[in-house]
Design an enzyme around this catalytic site. Structure first.
Site, PDB file in Angstrom:
ATOM      1  N   ASP A  70      51.485  34.556 148.236  1.00  0.00           N
ATOM      2  CA  ASP A  70      50.164  34.016 147.874  1.00  0.00           C
ATOM      3  C   ASP A  70      50.650  32.927 146.716  1.00  0.00           C
ATOM      4  OD1 ASP A  70      50.584  35.673 145.735  1.00  0.00           O
ATOM      5  OD2 ASP A  70      48.624  36.802 146.022  1.00  0.00           O
ATOM      6  N   HIS A  71      49.320  32.830 146.170  1.00  0.00           N
ATOM      7  CA  HIS A  71      49.375  31.665 144.939  1.00  0.00           C
ATOM      8  C   HIS A  71      50.138  32.383 143.831  1.00  0.00           C
ATOM      9  CE1 HIS A  71      45.951  34.367 144.574  1.00  0.00           C
ATOM     10  NE2 HIS A  71      46.086  34.076 143.373  1.00  0.00           N
ATOM     11  N   THR A  72      50.440  33.556 143.783  1.00  0.00           N
ATOM     12  CA  THR A  72      50.810  33.881 142.257  1.00  0.00           C
ATOM     13  C   THR A  72      52.607  33.897 142.393  1.00  0.00           C
ATOM     14  OG1 THR A  72      51.114  36.379 143.094  1.00  0.00           O
ATOM     15  CG2 THR A  72      49.114  35.438 142.091  1.00  0.00           C
ATOM     16  N   ARG A  73      53.160  33.684 143.483  1.00  0.00           N
ATOM     17  CA  ARG A  73      54.719  33.533 143.627  1.00  0.00           C
ATOM     18  C   ARG A  73      54.974  32.137 144.123  1.00  0.00           C
ATOM     19  NH1 ARG A  73      53.292  37.810 142.149  1.00  0.00           N
ATOM     20  NH2 ARG A  73      53.891  40.016 142.786  1.00  0.00           N
ATOM     21  N   HIS A 106      45.971  40.987 144.531  1.00  0.00           N
ATOM     22  CA  HIS A 106      45.621  40.048 144.096  1.00  0.00           C
ATOM     23  C   HIS A 106      44.304  39.346 144.703  1.00  0.00           C
ATOM     24  CE1 HIS A 106      50.301  39.353 143.721  1.00  0.00           C
ATOM     25  NE2 HIS A 106      49.552  40.052 142.363  1.00  0.00           N
ATOM     26  N   HIS A 172      63.219  43.065 140.369  1.00  0.00           N
ATOM     27  CA  HIS A 172      61.846  43.632 140.118  1.00  0.00           C
ATOM     28  C   HIS A 172      61.903  44.978 139.249  1.00  0.00           C
ATOM     29  CE1 HIS A 172      57.862  45.411 141.185  1.00  0.00           C
ATOM     30  NE2 HIS A 172      57.630  44.211 141.513  1.00  0.00           N
ATOM     31  N   LYS A 182      58.653  43.817 151.154  1.00  0.00           N
ATOM     32  CA  LYS A 182      57.574  43.729 150.308  1.00  0.00           C
ATOM     33  C   LYS A 182      56.416  42.993 150.571  1.00  0.00           C
ATOM     34  CE  LYS A 182      57.395  44.308 145.351  1.00  0.00           C
ATOM     35  NZ  LYS A 182      56.446  43.060 145.162  1.00  0.00           N
ATOM     36  N   HIS A 198      52.366  53.119 144.305  1.00  0.00           N
ATOM     37  CA  HIS A 198      52.680  52.762 142.753  1.00  0.00           C
ATOM     38  C   HIS A 198      52.299  54.207 142.066  1.00  0.00           C
ATOM     39  CE1 HIS A 198      53.248  48.914 144.528  1.00  0.00           C
ATOM     40  NE2 HIS A 198      52.600  47.950 143.426  1.00  0.00           N
ATOM     41  N   GLN A 293      51.789  40.986 132.130  1.00  0.00           N
ATOM     42  CA  GLN A 293      53.100  40.236 132.395  1.00  0.00           C
ATOM     43  C   GLN A 293      54.341  40.493 131.719  1.00  0.00           C
ATOM     44  OE1 GLN A 293      53.426  39.054 135.594  1.00  0.00           O
ATOM     45  NE2 GLN A 293      51.294  39.369 136.109  1.00  0.00           N
ATOM     46  N   LYS A 296      57.354  43.042 131.773  1.00  0.00           N
ATOM     47  CA  LYS A 296      58.385  42.907 132.770  1.00  0.00           C
ATOM     48  C   LYS A 296      59.579  42.586 131.774  1.00  0.00           C
ATOM     49  CE  LYS A 296      55.477  41.481 136.718  1.00  0.00           C
ATOM     50  NZ  LYS A 296      55.389  40.573 137.741  1.00  0.00           N
TER      51      LYS A 296
END
Length: 427
Positions: A70-73, A106, A172, A182, A198, A293, A296
């Site tokens: 999607d748009h987050t990657r 998301h 990751h 994934k 998770h 974020q 990470k």
């Protein structure tokens, strides 16, 4: 003195470290991007790992679903997707192709974001469906994960004749590596399936760490989901900081992903001596926009910093904490240790959104002090989350030396999200 630069927002922050304190600066050694991006993908598709050619897999098939990030990657879909579509139709001219956007947990990808991702032609001409993990009408059950959670995925993927995925491989912080399996879990899974995967028990596992797949319970569930969904082919890439393709891998979802992970491990693995103080960052914009974020990058510091030491992370956090549940659970906890104990008691089937993120931060804070260096975020908010705050790297280093003494040893990991610390631990 040694000058160190750490990415911060769209610029860098700098500090000088005395030679007697400095252990070194540790960065990934990714080679330059491929001179011809499309050719790199084409060559990978021409020589798939452990699989027939995609056009051979497509022969005689009436339908195919391509799972797309999607748009987050930052997947270079404008390069990957046209080649996947062309090969599918070369193998089966009349094949009905659907691009399924793997939103995971998301929000839905917007029309504008689809155009930015694929280009106007694919966004306009192809059948594109955006996955919604909470829309039961889109979902179907495929049984039970090894963890005991229910495996529920998007019905389109479960019912197609040929399932494939594009994606990219990066370190990751609990799945070991992104990419490969994934795309199915969490990519096109139901909300309850993602939450089961998770769970606190799995996040707590010493095997659920950056760069590690062996005995990783999160990876095991994900692999099972991809195999059960009959994911047949992947096209994954390694990208550099400029988001250009460094290497491409295609073929069998397990074999091609393993080859890509092995390649990335060689480039991204850094052997860091145990440090009293670790100076790191979250890669700058857009990855350092919030505390959520920035966790990470902190995990790279955790891997290199001794217990009782100090992690200093430069992160703008201009958007604040990054999630109300994430913030509230930390701010309302009496201590990181109290929060960890509470999360440990949450059963697999009762995982709440963002639980994994505040669990990992609490784990880090229970053993090490974390100082966030930011000029763009409310320091009082950070302190309520059991973090310390400074406005400059020299200020943060001064705070750390005051705690640990003037002889404290310092390691610098400028981009904590791009490295795998101590590759000897990565089985």
């Amino acid at each position: 003195m040694r000058r160190v630069s750490i990415p911060y927002d769209r610029t860098v922050l700098e500090a000088e470290i005395d030679e007697r304190n400095f252990l070194g600066c540790f960065e990934s050694a990714l080679p330059a991007a491929a001179a011809d991006q499309a050719a790199a993908v084409r060559e990978a598709l021409d020589r798939p790992v452990g699989s027939p050619l995609l056009e051979e897999l497509a022969a005689g098939r009436r339908s195919a679903v391509i799972i797309a990030s999607d748009h987050t990657r930052p997947v270079p879909s404008r390069i990957l997707m046209p080649q996947l579509l062309e090969r599918l139709r070369r193998g089966s001219p009349g094949i009905d192709v659907t691009i399924l956007i793997a939103t995971g947990f998301h929000r839905g990808t917007t029309r504008r974001e689809l155009v930015e991702k694929f280009g106007e032609k694919i966004a306009a001409d192809e059948k594109i469906v955006v996955h919604d993990s909470s829309d039961e009408s889109m979902l179907t059950s495929l049984g039970t994960l090894p963890s005991g959670g229910e495996l529920v995925i998007n019905r389109l993927a479960a019912e197609t004749e040929l399932l494939l995925a594009e994606g990219f491989i990066e370190p990751h912080f609990f799945a070991g590596f992104s990419g490969g399996r994934k795309s199915v879990l969490p990519g096109i899974a139901a909300r309850r399936t993602v939450l089961a995967n998770h769970c606190s028990e799995f996040i707590q596992s010493p095997y659920a760490r950056t760069g590690n797949l062996e005995n990783n319970p999160i990876h095991r569930d994900m692999l099972f989901a991809a195999e059960t969904a009959k994911l047949a082919f992947i096209a994954n890439v390694i990208i550099g900081r400029d988001r250009k393709i460094v290497r491409a891998f295609a073929g069998d979802p397990v074999a091609a992903h393993a080859e890509g992970c092995g390649c990335l491990r060689r480039f991204a693995g850094v052997a860091v001596p145990q440090a009293d103080i670790v100076l790191t960052g979250n890669g700058g914009y857009p990855l350092d926009q919030n505390v959520y974020q920035a966790v990470k990058g902190m995990t790279a510091g955790e891997a290199a910093c001794r217990e009782g030491g100090v992690i200093i992370i430069a992160a703008s956090c201009s958007d604040g904490h990054g999630g109300e549940s994430f913030y509230r659970n930390l701010a309302e906890a009496a201590s990181p240790e109290e929060l960890l104990a509470r999360v440990a008691a949450v059963p697999r089937g009762r995982t709440e959104p963002d639980q994994w993120e505040f669990q990992i931060l609490a784990r880090i804070l229970s053993k090490r002090k974390v100082i966030v260096v930011t000029r763009d975020c409310d320091h009082r908010m950070l302190e309520r989350m059991h973090l310390s705050a400074a406005s400059t790297l020299p200020e943060a280093l001064g705070m750390a030396y005051a705690l640990l003494g003037p002889e404290a040893k310092v390691a610098a990991i400028p981009d904590g999200v791009s490295v795998i610390v101590n590759p000897s631990r990565c089985l």
